[in-house]
Design an enzyme around this catalytic site. Structure first.
Site, mmCIF file in Angstrom:
data_model
loop_
_atom_site.group_PDB
_atom_site.id
_atom_site.type_symbol
_atom_site.label_atom_id
_atom_site.label_comp_id
_atom_site.label_asym_id
_atom_site.label_seq_id
_atom_site.Cartn_x
_atom_site.Cartn_y
_atom_site.Cartn_z
ATOM 1 N N TYR A 96 -8.715 37.565 -48.061
ATOM 2 C CA TYR A 96 -7.427 38.241 -47.883
ATOM 3 C C TYR A 96 -7.619 39.685 -48.349
ATOM 4 O O TYR A 96 -7.978 39.904 -49.505
ATOM 5 C CB TYR A 96 -6.346 37.567 -48.732
ATOM 6 C CG TYR A 96 -5.930 36.183 -48.258
ATOM 7 C CD1 TYR A 96 -6.682 35.046 -48.564
ATOM 8 C CD2 TYR A 96 -4.757 36.014 -47.513
ATOM 9 C CE1 TYR A 96 -6.291 33.784 -48.137
ATOM 10 C CE2 TYR A 96 -4.355 34.748 -47.080
ATOM 11 C CZ TYR A 96 -5.128 33.647 -47.393
ATOM 12 O OH TYR A 96 -4.732 32.400 -46.967
ATOM 13 N N PRO A 104 2.923 33.707 -42.687
ATOM 14 C CA PRO A 104 1.723 32.872 -42.833
ATOM 15 C C PRO A 104 0.782 33.262 -43.969
ATOM 16 O O PRO A 104 -0.224 32.585 -44.187
ATOM 17 C CB PRO A 104 1.023 33.017 -41.474
ATOM 18 C CG PRO A 104 1.566 34.266 -40.883
ATOM 19 C CD PRO A 104 2.937 34.450 -41.419
ATOM 20 N N TYR A 150 -1.444 28.180 -54.183
ATOM 21 C CA TYR A 150 -2.225 28.159 -52.951
ATOM 22 C C TYR A 150 -2.698 26.747 -52.610
ATOM 23 O O TYR A 150 -2.662 26.332 -51.445
ATOM 24 C CB TYR A 150 -3.419 29.118 -53.060
ATOM 25 C CG TYR A 150 -4.063 29.398 -51.723
ATOM 26 C CD1 TYR A 150 -3.594 30.427 -50.903
ATOM 27 C CD2 TYR A 150 -5.118 28.625 -51.253
ATOM 28 C CE1 TYR A 150 -4.159 30.676 -49.671
ATOM 29 C CE2 TYR A 150 -5.692 28.864 -50.016
ATOM 30 C CZ TYR A 150 -5.214 29.892 -49.234
ATOM 31 O OH TYR A 150 -5.771 30.130 -47.997
ATOM 32 N N HIS A 162 -12.800 23.897 -49.125
ATOM 33 C CA HIS A 162 -12.937 25.197 -49.795
ATOM 34 C C HIS A 162 -12.422 25.123 -51.223
ATOM 35 O O HIS A 162 -11.302 24.671 -51.463
ATOM 36 C CB HIS A 162 -12.173 26.277 -49.025
ATOM 37 C CG HIS A 162 -12.904 26.745 -47.809
ATOM 38 N ND1 HIS A 162 -12.608 27.907 -47.152
ATOM 39 C CD2 HIS A 162 -13.945 26.203 -47.135
ATOM 40 C CE1 HIS A 162 -13.430 28.066 -46.127
ATOM 41 N NE2 HIS A 162 -14.238 27.039 -46.087
ATOM 42 N N LYS A 205 1.343 28.320 -45.762
ATOM 43 C CA LYS A 205 2.233 27.243 -46.193
ATOM 44 C C LYS A 205 3.028 26.568 -45.063
ATOM 45 O O LYS A 205 3.628 25.510 -45.275
ATOM 46 C CB LYS A 205 3.246 27.781 -47.223
ATOM 47 C CG LYS A 205 2.618 28.145 -48.552
ATOM 48 C CD LYS A 205 2.314 26.912 -49.378
ATOM 49 C CE LYS A 205 1.354 27.162 -50.498
ATOM 50 N NZ LYS A 205 0.001 26.643 -50.291
HETATM 51 P P1 RFL Z 1 6.372 23.210 -34.306
HETATM 52 O O1 RFL Z 1 4.904 23.127 -34.442
HETATM 53 O O2 RFL Z 1 6.960 24.503 -33.853
HETATM 54 O O3 RFL Z 1 6.819 22.059 -33.336
HETATM 55 C C1 RFL Z 1 8.111 21.980 -32.792
HETATM 56 C C2 RFL Z 1 8.039 21.277 -31.465
HETATM 57 O O4 RFL Z 1 9.354 21.130 -30.940
HETATM 58 C C3 RFL Z 1 9.333 21.437 -29.551
HETATM 59 N N1 RFL Z 1 10.687 21.814 -29.136
HETATM 60 C C4 RFL Z 1 11.503 21.021 -28.418
HETATM 61 N N2 RFL Z 1 11.345 19.783 -27.944
HETATM 62 C C5 RFL Z 1 12.376 19.236 -27.239
HETATM 63 N N3 RFL Z 1 13.544 19.908 -26.999
HETATM 64 C C6 RFL Z 1 13.742 21.143 -27.465
HETATM 65 N N4 RFL Z 1 14.889 21.803 -27.232
HETATM 66 C C7 RFL Z 1 12.694 21.760 -28.223
HETATM 67 N N5 RFL Z 1 12.552 22.970 -28.818
HETATM 68 C C8 RFL Z 1 11.341 22.977 -29.361
HETATM 69 C C9 RFL Z 1 8.315 22.551 -29.442
HETATM 70 O O5 RFL Z 1 7.803 22.681 -28.118
HETATM 71 C C10 RFL Z 1 7.259 22.088 -30.438
HETATM 72 O O6 RFL Z 1 6.292 21.264 -29.826
HETATM 73 O O7 RFL Z 1 7.097 22.845 -35.690
HETATM 74 P P2 RFL Z 1 6.675 21.854 -36.869
HETATM 75 O O8 RFL Z 1 6.255 20.525 -36.346
HETATM 76 O O9 RFL Z 1 7.764 21.951 -37.857
HETATM 77 O O10 RFL Z 1 5.339 22.476 -37.501
HETATM 78 C C11 RFL Z 1 5.369 23.668 -38.203
HETATM 79 C C12 RFL Z 1 4.106 24.459 -37.966
HETATM 80 O O11 RFL Z 1 3.769 24.451 -36.597
HETATM 81 C C13 RFL Z 1 4.284 25.900 -38.426
HETATM 82 O O12 RFL Z 1 4.895 25.944 -39.715
HETATM 83 C C14 RFL Z 1 2.996 26.708 -38.555
HETATM 84 O O13 RFL Z 1 2.186 26.607 -37.450
HETATM 85 C C15 RFL Z 1 3.402 28.169 -38.797
HETATM 86 N N6 RFL Z 1 2.402 29.077 -38.334
HETATM 87 C C16 RFL Z 1 1.339 29.280 -39.127
HETATM 88 N N7 RFL Z 1 1.297 28.689 -40.351
HETATM 89 C C17 RFL Z 1 0.241 28.869 -41.132
HETATM 90 O O14 RFL Z 1 0.209 28.293 -42.232
HETATM 91 N N8 RFL Z 1 -0.792 29.674 -40.712
HETATM 92 C C18 RFL Z 1 -0.802 30.291 -39.479
HETATM 93 O O15 RFL Z 1 -1.737 30.970 -39.129
HETATM 94 C C19 RFL Z 1 0.287 30.113 -38.647
HETATM 95 N N9 RFL Z 1 0.335 30.689 -37.426
HETATM 96 C C20 RFL Z 1 2.493 29.709 -37.082
HETATM 97 C C21 RFL Z 1 1.419 30.490 -36.636
HETATM 98 C C22 RFL Z 1 3.616 29.579 -36.272
HETATM 99 C C23 RFL Z 1 3.718 30.221 -35.037
HETATM 100 N N10 RFL Z 1 4.935 30.126 -34.290
HETATM 101 C C24 RFL Z 1 5.825 29.016 -34.478
HETATM 102 C C25 RFL Z 1 5.534 31.259 -33.725
HETATM 103 C C26 RFL Z 1 1.467 31.104 -35.391
HETATM 104 C C27 RFL Z 1 2.604 30.955 -34.572
HETATM 105 C C28 RFL Z 1 2.578 31.609 -33.216
HETATM 106 C C1 PHB Z 2 -5.697 30.502 -40.307
HETATM 107 O O1 PHB Z 2 -6.869 30.123 -40.433
HETATM 108 O O2 PHB Z 2 -5.139 30.515 -39.201
HETATM 109 C C2 PHB Z 2 -4.952 30.961 -41.496
HETATM 110 C C3 PHB Z 2 -5.523 30.838 -42.748
HETATM 111 C C4 PHB Z 2 -4.826 31.272 -43.865
HETATM 112 C C5 PHB Z 2 -3.576 31.820 -43.723
HETATM 113 C C6 PHB Z 2 -2.998 31.940 -42.480
HETATM 114 C C7 PHB Z 2 -3.699 31.498 -41.355
HETATM 115 O O3 PHB Z 2 -2.924 32.272 -44.821
#
Ligand code: RFL
Ligand code: PHB
Length: 394
Positions: free
Chosen positions: A205, A297, A389, A76, A301
């Site tokens: 957005y 989110p 971004y 994109h 980032k």
């Molecule tokens: P993760 O992906 O949370 O992975 C951490 C892993 O550690 C495990 N864990 C344990 N393992 C062993 N012992 C323990 N005591 C443990 N406690 C936890 C967990 O099971 C998991 O597998 O962290 P990591 O690797 O730092 O990655 C970060 C990203 O995942 C995160 O920043 C993003 O996904 C944030 N986020 C989003 N970011 C976006 O940019 N766009 C989004 O749409 C978006 N949606 C989200 C999200 C984060 C969410 N969470 C964490 C609530 C949606 C959700 C639901």
């Molecule tokens: C997504 O595709 O899940 C998404 C994209 C942009 C954002 C957050 C989530 O800022």
């Protein structure tokens, strides 16, 4: 005590941060074990982020796992912003000297990394219970865990706490070892994954008096949309028809020509917070990814910040093992935090710009509208958004 053995780097958490670190270390001849509390299907199925900065893509390539991403990822060169009765395109590529973002789901990044780790005989212990990081303030850190009723001990040189916001590593630190700074927002996002072509070729957005909406995608046939909602929103109040109506309303799609309906595959509520722990190191324990920081989110980032932490941390570990040079380990916290705070600022700013805040007064609402109008009309303002971004340099 059951079995005990040695490993160079013990990694807690099999999310993108832990997996990427493990794979990058492996490519550079350093071996690690990942301890993960959940099972593989759960880890691979969690639907989260979708926008990858170029720096993240480059790291995945360096880790040897970018093949499918390069075939299936959507490139994109712009995003759209709707608000103040208008919808305009922000040409990210033109404003950043040629940079792009790639749309590729976090689920796919995770699957690719797990497959690569296992293909290289890398060890991931799924369903590791009661993981405990120990003695990391000495030069002999240990990780212990239980699996199938047996307690296992891993003696490590270093522990990487990549275990997310609710993980055990940050929680295990002694009182006063780190400070945490936090803002919890008075709203959440209702996320909807649907078998329906996305509303537009690029992400939209949208600011609306009913609340923010985001139109994203996973492919040409799968859309991923979000609606600002209460942080404790009851999903039963959101039958699919209401979701589609509200999405159309918030993006100003009065004749229904933009938003495509389709089978809803998943629906969930994401809470919104900004959070930073500092410093990111205590002795031989290093925090990275969501274990160290959370962003709302809105700026896309979260996953990208996890990747940039790992960029700094894997280089520091390589310098230690290959050259006996600990300067990268010593400066990891400061270097990573400098970039983290800038991404925190951008995510907070995008969130403040585009959401409705339940308790704000008329003056603040007019300021927000003025800022949206300024952004929609000013190339300077759009350039600043675009630069952040697509991702600040590592
Ligand atoms: P993760 O992906 O949370 O992975 C951490 C892993 O550690 C495990 N864990 C344990 N393992 C062993 N012992 C323990 N005591 C443990 N406690 C936890 C967990 O099971 C998991 O597998 O962290 P990591 O690797 O730092 O990655 C970060 C990203 O995942 C995160 O920043 C993003 O996904 C944030 N986020 C989003 N970011 C976006 O940019 N766009 C989004 O749409 C978006 N949606 C989200 C999200 C984060 C969410 N969470 C964490 C609530 C949606 C959700 C639901
Ligand atoms: C997504 O595709 O899940 C998404 C994209 C942009 C954002 C957050 C989530 O800022």
């Amino acid at each position: 005590m059951g079995t005990s053995r040695r490993i160079q780097v013990g990694i807690v958490g099999c999310g993108p941060a832990g997996l990427l670190l493990s794979q990058l270390l492996h490519v550079n001849g350093i071996e690690s074990v990942i301890l993960e509390r959940r099972d593989r299907a759960y880890v691979e199925g969690r639907i989260r982020a979708g926008v990858l900065e170029q720096g993240t893509v480059d790291l995945l390539r360096a880790a040897g796992v970018a093949g499918r991403l390069e075939r299936e990822g959507l490139i994109h060169g712009g995003i759209e912003i709707a608000g103040a009765g208008e919808r305009i395109r922000i040409p990210l590529t033109d404003l950043t000297g040629g940079k792009v973002v790639t749309i590729y789901g976090q689920t796919e990044v995770t699957k690719d990394l797990i497959a690569a780790r296992l293909a290289a005989c890398g060890e991931i212990v799924f369903e590791a219970e009661d993981v405990q990081p120990l003695d990391y303030d000495t030069d002999r850190p240990r990780l212990t865990y239980r699996k199938n009723g047996e307690t296992v001990e891993l003696a490590c040189d270093f522990i990487a706490g990549c275990d997310g916001f609710h993980g055990v590593c940050r929680a295990s630190l002694p009182e006063g070892a780190i400070q945490t700074l936090e803002r919890v927002y008075p709203f959440g996002w209702l996320g909807v994954l649907a078998k329906a072509p996305p509303a537009s070729d690029e992400l939209i957005y949208a600011h609306h008096e009913n609340g923010f909406a985001l139109f994203s995608m996973r492919s040409a046939t799968i859309s991923r949309n979000y609606l600002q909602c209460r942080p404790d929103e009851d999903l039963t109040e959101w039958p699919d028809a209401r979701v589609w109506d509200e999405l159309r309303l918030r993006v100003g799609d009065s004749d229904g020509s933009l938003v495509n309906e389709g089978e809803v595959l998943e629906k969930s509520v994401v809470p919104m917070r900004s959070f930073v722990a500092e410093p990111l190191r205590h002795g031989r324990l290093f925090l990275a990814g969501d274990a160290a920081h959370i962003v709302p989110p809105t700026g896309a980032k979260g996953l990208n910040l996890a990747a940039s932490d790992i960029h700094y941390l894997h280089r520091a570990l390589i310098a230690h093992y290959k050259h006996g040079d600990d300067s990268g380990l010593d400066s990891y916290s400061q270097t990573a935090l400098a970039r983290i705070w800038k991404a925190e600022r951008f995510s907070w700013w995008m969130t403040s710009l585009l959401h409705t805040f339940p308790d704000t007064r008329a003056f603040e609402n007019r300021m927000q509208l003025a800022e949206i109008e300024y952004l929609l009309a000013s190339k300077a303002a759009q350039t600043s958004l675009a630069e952040n971004y697509v991702g600040l340099p590592f």
